[in-house]
Design an enzyme around this catalytic site. Structure first.
Site, short mmCIF file in Angstrom:
data_model
loop_
_atom_site.label_atom_id
_atom_site.label_comp_id
_atom_site.label_asym_id
_atom_site.label_seq_id
_atom_site.Cartn_x
_atom_site.Cartn_y
_atom_site.Cartn_z
N SER A 29 12.39 -43.54 -14.70
CA SER A 29 11.89 -43.47 -16.15
C SER A 29 12.60 -44.43 -17.07
O SER A 29 13.76 -44.31 -17.34
CB SER A 29 11.89 -41.93 -16.59
OG SER A 29 11.69 -41.88 -17.91
N SER A 30 11.96 -45.40 -17.60
CA SER A 30 12.64 -46.54 -18.53
C SER A 30 13.42 -45.89 -19.58
O SER A 30 14.46 -45.88 -19.80
CB SER A 30 11.79 -47.57 -18.67
OG SER A 30 12.37 -48.33 -19.75
N ASN A 31 12.51 -44.96 -20.35
CA ASN A 31 13.09 -44.47 -21.55
C ASN A 31 14.29 -43.54 -21.21
O ASN A 31 14.96 -43.46 -22.24
CB ASN A 31 11.88 -43.89 -22.27
CG ASN A 31 11.48 -42.53 -22.04
OD1 ASN A 31 12.28 -41.49 -22.48
ND2 ASN A 31 10.68 -42.33 -21.14
N HIS A 75 1.24 -45.04 -18.27
CA HIS A 75 1.61 -46.43 -18.63
C HIS A 75 0.69 -47.73 -18.97
O HIS A 75 0.90 -48.76 -19.21
CB HIS A 75 2.61 -46.99 -17.45
CG HIS A 75 3.47 -45.64 -17.08
ND1 HIS A 75 3.12 -44.62 -16.26
CD2 HIS A 75 4.65 -45.18 -17.85
CE1 HIS A 75 4.11 -43.76 -16.28
NE2 HIS A 75 4.90 -43.97 -17.08
N HIS A 83 6.72 -40.95 -15.39
CA HIS A 83 7.68 -41.06 -14.52
C HIS A 83 8.68 -39.93 -14.32
O HIS A 83 9.87 -39.92 -14.99
CB HIS A 83 8.41 -42.23 -14.90
CG HIS A 83 7.76 -43.75 -14.70
ND1 HIS A 83 7.88 -44.82 -15.11
CD2 HIS A 83 6.88 -43.70 -13.67
CE1 HIS A 83 7.29 -45.69 -15.00
NE2 HIS A 83 6.31 -45.22 -13.99
N THR A 129 6.80 -50.33 -24.48
CA THR A 129 7.18 -49.48 -25.36
C THR A 129 8.49 -48.63 -25.52
O THR A 129 8.65 -47.88 -26.38
CB THR A 129 5.87 -48.54 -25.58
OG1 THR A 129 5.74 -47.99 -24.13
CG2 THR A 129 4.75 -49.05 -25.92
N GLU A 161 4.02 -50.69 -16.92
CA GLU A 161 3.73 -51.06 -18.11
C GLU A 161 3.19 -52.31 -18.44
O GLU A 161 2.33 -52.96 -19.05
CB GLU A 161 4.34 -50.26 -19.30
CG GLU A 161 3.65 -50.49 -20.53
CD GLU A 161 4.63 -49.85 -21.92
OE1 GLU A 161 5.26 -48.93 -21.52
OE2 GLU A 161 4.54 -50.50 -22.94
O1 0O3 Z 1 7.89 -46.09 -19.32
P1 0O3 Z 1 9.04 -45.08 -18.62
O2 0O3 Z 1 9.31 -45.71 -17.36
O3 0O3 Z 1 9.99 -44.77 -19.63
O4 0O3 Z 1 7.91 -43.92 -18.53
P2 0O3 Z 1 8.01 -42.47 -18.51
O5 0O3 Z 1 9.19 -41.79 -18.36
O6 0O3 Z 1 6.86 -42.01 -17.71
O7 0O3 Z 1 7.77 -42.02 -20.04
C1 0O3 Z 1 6.66 -42.05 -20.75
C2 0O3 Z 1 6.30 -43.47 -21.35
C3 0O3 Z 1 4.97 -44.09 -21.06
C4 0O3 Z 1 4.17 -43.73 -20.33
C5 0O3 Z 1 4.67 -45.48 -21.53
O8 0O3 Z 1 5.36 -45.66 -22.62
FE1 SF4 Z 2 3.31 -43.31 -25.66
FE2 SF4 Z 2 5.62 -43.96 -26.69
FE3 SF4 Z 2 4.98 -41.72 -25.18
FE4 SF4 Z 2 4.93 -44.09 -24.28
S1 SF4 Z 2 6.73 -43.16 -24.85
S2 SF4 Z 2 3.57 -42.39 -23.73
S3 SF4 Z 2 4.16 -45.35 -25.85
S4 SF4 Z 2 4.03 -42.12 -27.48
#
Ligand code: 0O3
Ligand code: SF4
Length: 334
Positions: free
Chosen positions: A245-247, A97, A64, A187, A149
């Site tokens: 982007s969730s994180n 994801h 993301h 995650t 995800e």
């Molecule tokens: O899950 P998130 O929206 O945060 O995805 P991003 O920004 O692509 O970050 C990588 C996280 C992921 C692929 C799933 O854990």
């Molecule tokens: Fe993998 Fe964690 Fe990165 Fe998601 S945030 S892609 S679960 S290492």
């Protein structure tokens, strides 16, 4: 839930300034940016392009991040929403994801050459969902509704999984047998909010089991710990990351919750508003797990132009994890 070991969270003041001094400085969170799963996913697409040539199809955004997606698009990647948009026989990459088994089946039925860039730590949650569904548990999957995800994880066992989207959703949960309930999670959630959700679930279901290991991954946790360490010192925190982007979004919330006066999410340096700097001494900078470092450097360059050239790292963990590429691309890793 494990936490990172603080390495050097003592934050030094610039020489010659007091706590009330006016020297401008930047605190730079470490770790930040790419995690092992994103690194692997982006390299998977790059190696697939090298091996098979353009166009390569990618279902959803590989990660993301706007910059990553636009850069890959310029190199010949076609991003699609679903596999039925991919011409028969073409190469399609599944995003970091993860996808449900149904998506694998659809790709196979169209004779697509599928390469799976799902992060191994997401796959681990899929395995947990399958295992507890096999044992006929009610699985309470904590995550954000509509996020790719959770759609992939829930798709492993749709008859056993219920989505719990935060503490407020707990009241709506119903289970068949209170002695056979487990929670799992996306995650990339806020650790603190997830613990609140779990606590409320446990008030309703005291026998609920915990996941065999943390589902919120090491990278998500480490980035939140680093932001928490610097936020109390910050008048402003800039998080580099995309809106979907969730994180990355969680890092803004964590910064505000840990005492930052203000916090903003930006994709690019050009989105930083100089008005945010008014009367500000300490600016914290971090980035989400899907964000290339070049974008953080762009923000640091802009801050330096405005007098914030003193950059002090705030390091709370060292990350060394690297995942192997999907088997068929391994020989190509540079
Ligand atoms: O899950 P998130 O929206 O945060 O995805 P991003 O920004 O692509 O970050 C990588 C996280 C992921 C692929 C799933 O854990
Ligand atoms: Fe993998 Fe964690 Fe990165 Fe998601 S945030 S892609 S679960 S290492």
């Amino acid at each position: 839930m494990s936490s990172a070991i603080p390495l050097n969270v003592g934050i030094a003041r610039s020489a010659g300034t007091s706590a009330t001094g006016s020297a401008k400085r930047v605190l730079l969170a470490e770790p930040r940016g790419y995690c092992a799963g994103v690194d692997r996913a982006v390299e998977t697409v790059e190696r697939a392009l090298d091996k098979h040539g353009a166009p390569i199809y990618v279902r959803k955004e590989i990660v993301h991040n706007r910059h990553v997606v636009e850069t890959l698009r310029e190199r010949g990647v076609v991003f699609v929403d679903e596999t039925d948009e991919v011409p028969e026989g073409s190469v399609v990459v599944f995003s970091a994801h993860g996808v449900s088994p149904m998506v694998h089946q659809e790709a196979a039925s169209r004779s697509l050459h599928a390469i799976d860039a799902t992060c191994p730590l997401v796959t681990k949650v899929h395995q947990e969902a399958k295992r507890f569904a096999r044992d006929d548990y009610d699985i309470l999957l904590i995550g954000h509704e509509g996020h790719e995800e959770v759609e992939g994880t829930a798709g492993e066992a749709p008859d056993h999984v219920q989505l719990v989207d935060g503490p407020e959703s707990v009241a709506n949960v119903t289970v068949r047998d209170e002695s056979k309930v487990i929670w799992l999670s996306q995650t990339t959630l806020s650790v603190d909010e997830t613990m609140e959700t779990v606590q409320r679930l446990r008030e309703r279901f005291p026998d609920m089991q915990d996941p065999p290991s943390d589902d919120i991954c090491y990278a998500t946790q480490n980035r939140q710990v680093a932001v928490k360490a610097m936020a109390p010192e910050c008048d402003l925190v800039i998080v580099v990351g995309s809106r979907n982007s969730s994180n990355s979004k969680r890092l803004v919330e964590v910064a505000l919750g840990a005492g930052a006066q203000s916090a903003h999410l930006v994709d690019y340096a050009r989105e930083v508003d100089p008005a945010w700097f008014e009367g500000i001494r300490t600016i914290g900078v971090t980035s989400g797990a899907s964000v290339p470092e070049i974008l953080v450097q762009g923000v640091l360059d802009l801050l330096a132009e405005h007098g914030y050239g003193d950059v002090q790292p705030v390091t709370t963990a060292n990350e060394t994890l690297v995942f192997a590429l999907p088997r068929e691309l391994r020989a190509a890793r540079g």
